[in-house]
Design a protein around this motif. Structure first.
Motif: not given
Lengths: 146, 209
Positions: A78-79, A114, A116, A64, A32, A86, A76, A112, A106-108
């Motif tokens: 995270x894991x 993210x 997992x 990351x 990234x 990351x 992105x 952005x 998915x976490x927005x």
């Protein structure tokens, strides 16, 4: 302003997976730093096997990793599976610049995305080379001596 | 493989790829960056707990907790002052963000919590961090006190080797956390974002956009 910050902090509960969205993404595990900064050229120049070694360097150095989906979105990471970080974990390094299909959550936030990654369903090497992208980065080309 | 790749990265790769000469040319960066007003209002909660109280010492020797003494928002990062890897990307970004936000009337304090208290002491942290920016506050403490902060932020790191030039080299995590003045985690920021995008995100938490 204080009320807004307080409200936003409260909107960030930090337990439970319920608010995440389960997704499956197919794309490439990317570096990234080089993708966002543009220091190595445009986005097309920092993907694929041609960028593999640099992607290893950046991930191991703490950058990351991301998953550049076929939809053009950068997720992105995270894991990934058993590696909590990351970046720089064995899984992150072994998947650098590989094409994968990943299932995860998915976490927005803040515009952005993210992810997992719970499971890498499939993965393979992106077989592109410097013959496709020329020398990357351009400043790596030795200057001719007079 | 992990050690080998990390050694390659931190020894030569980061220094070469992320040096000041290379940073100056970002002509290849993707376009279409997000302004504060364009950011989606909704945020999805993170899947794990982040943040919490800690009690450390800053680079002047003053006691410091997760709360910023003047109530300003904070950019929190875990690293070490002589790190040639990710810190050399994250700390300049934090400094640039603080300057950019200040110009917009938003005061934010960049804070780095050390992962090596033997290396980063009250005597040594200040000058080392000032090379990035005099705005950056360094925090150190006893191993026990630091572990409280590491646990709060799920910080993991590993001593890889000792470099003749840079000293101890660590593999460590890399996100920047935006904290309120009281020390609550507001969001996280990847250290790879363009400064203007990171500024836009923080500005929104400050009530702009």
């Amino acid at each position: 302003m204080r009320y807004l910050i307080a409200a936003m902090a409260l909107a960030l509960p930090t337990s439970g997976f319920a608010a995440g969205e389960r997704i499956s993404v197919t794309g490439e595990i990317i570096d990234t730093w080089c993708y966002y900064s543009g220091v190595m050229g445009g986005p097309d120049a920092v993907v694929g096997t041609a960028h593999h070694t640099c992607a290893l360097w950046c991930s191991a150095g703490g950058i990351p990793v991301g998953l550049l989906g076929d939809d053009g979105q950068v997720y992105m990471v995270l894991k990934i599976e058993g590696d909590d970080g990351s970046a720089s974990g064995d899984t992150q390094l072994s998947l650098a610049s590989h094409q994968v299909t990943a299932d995860g959550m998915l976490y927005e936030r803040d515009g952005l995305k993210y992810i997992v990654v719970e499971q890498v369903v499939s993965e393979g090497i992106t077989n592109l080379s410097h013959l496709d992208y020329d020398v990357v980065p351009p400043f790596a080309v030795p200057k001719p001596k007079n | 493989m992990r050690l080998l790749a990390a050694a390659l990265a931190l020894w030569g790769g980061m220094a070469a790829a992320h040096g000041t000469e290379v940073h100056s040319d970002t002509s290849g960066a993707p376009e279409g960056r997000v302004a504060a007003a364009d950011l989606p209002k909704a945020v999805t909660p993170l899947p794990w707990d982040l943040g919490g109280p800690f009690a450390l010492v800053d680079h002047t020797g003053a006691a410091r907790t997760e709360a910023e003494p003047q109530g300003r928002m904070q950019l929190l990062f875990f690293g070490y002052a002589t790190c040639p890897g990710i810190c050399s990307a994250a700390l300049p970004l934090m400094a640039e963000m603080a300057e950019g936000l200040s110009e917009r009337g938003v005061e934010v304090v960049p804070v780095m919590v050390t992962i090596d208290p033997k290396l980063d002491t009250v005597d040594t942290m200040g000058p080392a961090l000032a090379e990035y920016s005099p705005r950056i506050v360094g925090l150190t403490g006893t191993e026990e006190a630091l572990q409280v902060a590491y646990d709060a932020y799920r910080v993991e790191f590993e001593h890889l080797f000792d470099d003749p030039e840079h000293g101890p080299i660590y593999s460590h995590g890399a996100h920047i956390y935006l904290l309120s003045g009281a020390g609550e985690v507001l969001t996280l920021l990847p250290p790879v974002l363009p400064a203007e995008q990171a500024v836009a995100i923080v500005s929104r938490y400050a009530g702009e956009g």
